[in-house]
Design a protein around this motif. Sequence first.
Motif, PDB file in Angstrom:
ATOM      1  N   LYS A   1      67.802  26.478  68.358  1.00 28.79           N
ATOM      2  CA  LYS A   1      68.247  27.005  67.334  1.00 28.79           C
ATOM      3  C   LYS A   1      67.089  27.462  66.019  1.00 28.79           C
ATOM      4  CE  LYS A   1      72.374  24.146  67.696  1.00 28.79           C
ATOM      5  NZ  LYS A   1      72.898  22.987  67.006  1.00 28.79           N
ATOM      6  N   ASN A   2      67.428  28.197  65.046  1.00 31.78           N
ATOM      7  CA  ASN A   2      66.265  28.197  64.119  1.00 31.78           C
ATOM      8  C   ASN A   2      66.097  26.862  63.415  1.00 31.78           C
ATOM      9  OD1 ASN A   2      66.235  31.005  64.709  1.00 31.78           O
ATOM     10  ND2 ASN A   2      67.383  31.520  62.621  1.00 31.78           N
ATOM     11  N   THR A   3      65.039  26.523  63.540  1.00 29.00           N
ATOM     12  CA  THR A   3      64.414  25.203  63.259  1.00 29.00           C
ATOM     13  C   THR A   3      63.584  25.002  62.296  1.00 29.00           C
ATOM     14  OG1 THR A   3      65.246  24.404  65.304  1.00 29.00           O
ATOM     15  CG2 THR A   3      64.028  22.613  64.181  1.00 29.00           C
ATOM     16  N   VAL A   4      63.721  24.077  61.097  1.00 28.06           N
ATOM     17  CA  VAL A   4      62.711  23.452  60.225  1.00 28.06           C
ATOM     18  C   VAL A   4      61.968  22.215  60.800  1.00 28.06           C
ATOM     19  CG1 VAL A   4      62.238  22.962  57.868  1.00 28.06           C
ATOM     20  CG2 VAL A   4      64.079  24.558  58.366  1.00 28.06           C
ATOM     21  N   VAL A   5      60.674  22.091  60.559  1.00 31.60           N
ATOM     22  CA  VAL A   5      60.024  21.028  61.088  1.00 31.60           C
ATOM     23  C   VAL A   5      59.458  20.437  59.845  1.00 31.60           C
ATOM     24  CG1 VAL A   5      58.142  20.145  62.374  1.00 31.60           C
ATOM     25  CG2 VAL A   5      59.468  21.641  63.432  1.00 31.60           C
TER      26      VAL A   5
ATOM     27  N   ARG B   1      54.676  29.231  58.638  1.00 31.22           N
ATOM     28  CA  ARG B   1      54.464  28.365  57.653  1.00 31.22           C
ATOM     29  C   ARG B   1      54.920  28.329  56.295  1.00 31.22           C
ATOM     30  NH1 ARG B   1      49.376  24.934  57.088  1.00 31.22           N
ATOM     31  NH2 ARG B   1      49.852  24.525  54.889  1.00 31.22           N
ATOM     32  N   TYR B   2      55.396  27.422  55.622  1.00 28.37           N
ATOM     33  CA  TYR B   2      56.296  27.792  54.455  1.00 28.37           C
ATOM     34  C   TYR B   2      55.513  27.262  53.013  1.00 28.37           C
ATOM     35  CZ  TYR B   2      58.891  23.429  55.161  1.00 28.37           C
ATOM     36  OH  TYR B   2      59.471  22.292  55.501  1.00 28.37           O
ATOM     37  N   GLN B   3      54.536  26.512  53.048  1.00 32.73           N
ATOM     38  CA  GLN B   3      54.254  26.000  51.843  1.00 32.73           C
ATOM     39  C   GLN B   3      52.706  24.917  51.945  1.00 32.73           C
ATOM     40  OE1 GLN B   3      55.057  22.357  53.542  1.00 32.73           O
ATOM     41  NE2 GLN B   3      54.259  22.009  51.631  1.00 32.73           N
ATOM     42  N   GLY B   4      52.154  24.736  50.868  1.00 36.66           N
ATOM     43  CA  GLY B   4      50.892  24.195  51.196  1.00 36.66           C
ATOM     44  C   GLY B   4      49.582  24.983  51.376  1.00 36.66           C
ATOM     45  N   GLY B   5      48.785  24.543  51.633  1.00 35.85           N
ATOM     46  CA  GLY B   5      47.332  25.449  51.841  1.00 35.85           C
ATOM     47  C   GLY B   5      46.593  24.546  52.926  1.00 35.85           C
ATOM     48  N   CYS B   6      45.427  24.990  52.617  1.00 36.60           N
ATOM     49  CA  CYS B   6      44.279  24.103  53.602  1.00 36.60           C
ATOM     50  C   CYS B   6      44.070  22.603  53.378  1.00 36.60           C
ATOM     51  CB  CYS B   6      42.938  24.758  53.717  1.00 36.60           C
ATOM     52  SG  CYS B   6      42.105  24.784  52.127  1.00 36.60           S
ATOM     53  N   ASN B   7      45.202  21.935  52.612  1.00 37.20           N
ATOM     54  CA  ASN B   7      44.917  20.555  52.243  1.00 37.20           C
ATOM     55  C   ASN B   7      45.674  19.971  53.736  1.00 37.20           C
ATOM     56  OD1 ASN B   7      47.421  21.676  51.883  1.00 37.20           O
ATOM     57  ND2 ASN B   7      48.193  20.335  50.052  1.00 37.20           N
ATOM     58  N   ALA B   8      46.457  20.908  54.417  1.00 39.07           N
ATOM     59  CA  ALA B   8      46.843  20.516  55.560  1.00 39.07           C
ATOM     60  C   ALA B   8      46.172  20.153  56.636  1.00 39.07           C
ATOM     61  CB  ALA B   8      47.976  21.314  56.059  1.00 39.07           C
ATOM     62  N   GLY B   9      46.155  19.208  57.607  1.00 40.53           N
ATOM     63  CA  GLY B   9      45.320  18.952  58.900  1.00 40.53           C
ATOM     64  C   GLY B   9      46.227  18.841  59.927  1.00 40.53           C
TER      65      GLY B   9
ATOM     66  N   LEU C   1      60.966  29.551  63.874  1.00 41.63           N
ATOM     67  CA  LEU C   1      60.506  27.920  63.741  1.00 41.63           C
ATOM     68  C   LEU C   1      59.846  27.782  62.216  1.00 41.63           C
ATOM     69  CD1 LEU C   1      60.325  25.197  65.158  1.00 41.63           C
ATOM     70  CD2 LEU C   1      58.222  25.930  65.849  1.00 41.63           C
ATOM     71  N   PHE C   2      60.121  27.117  61.480  1.00 44.81           N
ATOM     72  CA  PHE C   2      59.533  26.875  60.117  1.00 44.81           C
ATOM     73  C   PHE C   2      58.736  25.640  60.082  1.00 44.81           C
ATOM     74  CE2 PHE C   2      62.655  29.953  57.800  1.00 44.81           C
ATOM     75  CZ  PHE C   2      63.753  29.776  58.597  1.00 44.81           C
ATOM     76  N   GLU C   3      57.541  26.078  59.962  1.00 46.24           N
ATOM     77  CA  GLU C   3      56.507  24.896  59.946  1.00 46.24           C
ATOM     78  C   GLU C   3      56.088  24.309  58.643  1.00 46.24           C
ATOM     79  OE1 GLU C   3      52.558  25.472  61.437  1.00 46.24           O
ATOM     80  OE2 GLU C   3      52.510  23.384  62.022  1.00 46.24           O
ATOM     81  N   GLY C   4      56.546  23.165  58.181  1.00 40.42           N
ATOM     82  CA  GLY C   4      56.118  22.242  57.032  1.00 40.42           C
ATOM     83  C   GLY C   4      54.693  21.703  57.039  1.00 40.42           C
ATOM     84  N   ALA C   5      54.134  21.686  55.995  1.00 36.90           N
ATOM     85  CA  ALA C   5      52.915  20.777  55.756  1.00 36.90           C
ATOM     86  C   ALA C   5      53.372  19.705  54.700  1.00 36.90           C
ATOM     87  CB  ALA C   5      51.687  21.723  55.255  1.00 36.90           C
ATOM     88  N   GLN C   6      52.401  18.814  54.807  1.00 38.26           N
ATOM     89  CA  GLN C   6      52.609  17.329  54.038  1.00 38.26           C
ATOM     90  C   GLN C   6      53.597  16.697  54.290  1.00 38.26           C
ATOM     91  OE1 GLN C   6      51.534  20.691  52.107  1.00 38.26           O
ATOM     92  NE2 GLN C   6      49.435  19.858  53.057  1.00 38.26           N
ATOM     93  N   GLY C   7      54.471  16.027  53.433  1.00 39.01           N
ATOM     94  CA  GLY C   7      55.715  15.485  53.596  1.00 39.01           C
ATOM     95  C   GLY C   7      56.590  14.999  52.360  1.00 39.01           C
ATOM     96  N   VAL C   8      57.681  14.757  52.797  1.00 37.19           N
ATOM     97  CA  VAL C   8      58.606  14.716  51.629  1.00 37.19           C
ATOM     98  C   VAL C   8      58.219  13.720  50.483  1.00 37.19           C
ATOM     99  CG1 VAL C   8      61.161  13.798  51.189  1.00 37.19           C
ATOM    100  CG2 VAL C   8      60.717  14.887  53.054  1.00 37.19           C
TER     101      VAL C   8
ATOM    102  N   ASN D   1      56.530  22.364  47.604  1.00 38.63           N
ATOM    103  CA  ASN D   1      57.701  21.575  48.132  1.00 38.63           C
ATOM    104  C   ASN D   1      57.798  21.302  49.590  1.00 38.63           C
ATOM    105  OD1 ASN D   1      59.360  23.236  45.569  1.00 38.63           O
ATOM    106  ND2 ASN D   1      59.522  20.889  45.960  1.00 38.63           N
ATOM    107  N   PRO D   2      57.220  20.462  50.180  1.00 40.11           N
ATOM    108  CA  PRO D   2      57.439  20.248  51.905  1.00 40.11           C
ATOM    109  C   PRO D   2      58.716  20.029  52.257  1.00 40.11           C
ATOM    110  CG  PRO D   2      55.600  18.993  50.851  1.00 40.11           C
ATOM    111  CD  PRO D   2      56.442  19.151  49.860  1.00 40.11           C
ATOM    112  N   ILE D   3      59.669  19.651  51.211  1.00 41.67           N
ATOM    113  CA  ILE D   3      61.050  19.272  51.847  1.00 41.67           C
ATOM    114  C   ILE D   3      61.878  20.739  52.676  1.00 41.67           C
ATOM    115  CG2 ILE D   3      61.693  17.713  49.910  1.00 41.67           C
ATOM    116  CD1 ILE D   3      63.245  19.878  48.865  1.00 41.67           C
ATOM    117  N   GLY D   4      62.651  20.445  53.346  1.00 44.45           N
ATOM    118  CA  GLY D   4      63.493  21.248  54.089  1.00 44.45           C
ATOM    119  C   GLY D   4      63.430  22.551  53.184  1.00 44.45           C
ATOM    120  N   GLY D   5      64.001  22.446  51.975  1.00 45.70           N
ATOM    121  CA  GLY D   5      64.411  23.569  51.142  1.00 45.70           C
ATOM    122  C   GLY D   5      63.267  24.395  51.008  1.00 45.70           C
ATOM    123  N   GLY D   6      62.165  23.883  51.047  1.00 45.45           N
ATOM    124  CA  GLY D   6      60.941  24.585  50.897  1.00 45.45           C
ATOM    125  C   GLY D   6      60.797  25.830  51.935  1.00 45.45           C
ATOM    126  N   ALA D   7      61.316  25.593  53.091  1.00 45.79           N
ATOM    127  CA  ALA D   7      61.216  26.538  54.037  1.00 45.79           C
ATOM    128  C   ALA D   7      62.003  27.989  53.596  1.00 45.79           C
ATOM    129  CB  ALA D   7      62.234  25.895  55.417  1.00 45.79           C
TER     130      ALA D   7
END
Length: 426
Positions: free
Chosen positions: A2-6, A32-40, A219-226, A242-248
């Motif tokens: 299914k279309n999934t957000v992580v 990828r839906y939010q954040g930048g190169c702060n993610a690792g 597939l929606f890929e989040g960065a950081q965390g809630v 907004n890393p939360i699901g809605g950010g997707a």
Amino acid sequence: MKNTVVVGAQWGDEGKAKITDLLAGEADIIIRYQGGCNAGHTVVVDGETYKFHLIPSGILYDGKTCVIGAGTVINPVVLEEELEDLKKRGVSTKNLKICQLAHITMPYHIDLDGADELLLGNNKIGTTKRGIGPTYTDKMARLGFRIEDLYDEELLLSKIERALPIKNAQLEKIYGLKPYSKEQILEFCHYYRDYLKPYVDMDLLPFLEKSRKAGKKILFEGAQGVMLDIDFGTYPYVTSSNPIGGGAVTGTALGINSVDEVIGVFKAYITRVGEGPFMTELLDDEGEKIQSIGKEFGVTTGRKRRCGWFDLPIAKYSAQVSGLTGIALTKLDVFDSFDKIKLCVAYKDKRDGHIYDNYPTNINLHKYLEPVYRVFDGWKTDISKAKSYNDLPENAKIYLKEIEKLTDVPIKIISVGPDREQTIFI
Ligand code: GDP
Ligand code: IMO
Ligand code: MG
């Protein structure tokens, strides 16, 4: 699929990239839906390690479209390094697309991030110093540069005229830093206009809509965390997106009804990098043990991650604000040698004994609270080769069932090691 957000469901570094990479096998588009190169983001395939900051973790599969979405901020210097590194390692990058609406981290954003942190002194956020806060600040202040601006010289020049005097005034007058000339900024923009051109698709939005209508798997890929979310996290000790699901939804141009499933990634414990409250943090040998067995070092900054026990009030809150439909629980193997494992089920006010079952958002209150723990027996067995739920020891199942029961969200994936293979699907 299914279309999934992580979604990262704690303070980041939950192992989102491993889960995204796994699910990407069945997806057509990874975005990828939010954040930048702060993610690792770390992915391990057949013992080989890949670290991503901006590029979606799906890039390791051939023939999948990988998108850096509208809600992200892009430092083109880091993106170039990442792309060149992948090419050197023989990974094709031809299916990467960059959304024209994503914002650009300018060189002065990085200066401002460092200067803000210095000025905050003991009150610093502990940012990754990647210019993330200043880039999003300028987006909101309507002084930002979007990827599409690079391809419209008239627009680009007018935006530089508009933003640069303000940015230079900040740099010089507040922080005593060197200003940038219009020519310097133009040179930067022209270099990356040319370098990024093959990846910028001005028809990305209609492509996404066409793909969605054709039933392509997204597939929606989040960065950081809630808990790092700008609205729902431990503000001000948060990131600026907004890393939360809605950010997707806000970060992709795919509507709310394109999401079928939201998988929250939790570690079997919690880590945090940077400053800010952390109720279950362990400052003793047990914390050290989790840190060393879990190899808890930041991918972007190399900082030691703070470690603590799993926190259920946070997990319940996280499940609510992201609308989780399933949990992926990672790093369960880190507890293999532990005699006892603790689970924080509530917080107690040290002043009057009041019990908080739910996460209180006022972080000033946190210093008066202490965790209430339930203690579980460890399993003292190597689970890193477990292939199915039934391969897990009884004590591990008891711990997992309690998390499932108290969050009221089913655990759908269990990870028992960094490699793709070390995964149990339920
Ligand atoms: P992300 O930012 O959420 O993608 O996570 P990071 O890549 O920053 O950190 C997660 C770390 O844990 C990486 O080094 C992964 O390779 C590793 N990892 C992921 N899942 C597991 C697991 O189940 N067990 C162990 N031991 N390591 C894992
Ligand atoms: P991934 O995607 C963990 C933290 C920083 C700091 C705060 C603000 O790998 O999970 P920022 O540079 O974003 O302004 O810093 O957020 N932080 C992360 N912590 N994992 C991340 O990303 C993070 N990205 C930012 O340490 O506390
Ligand atoms: Mg990380």
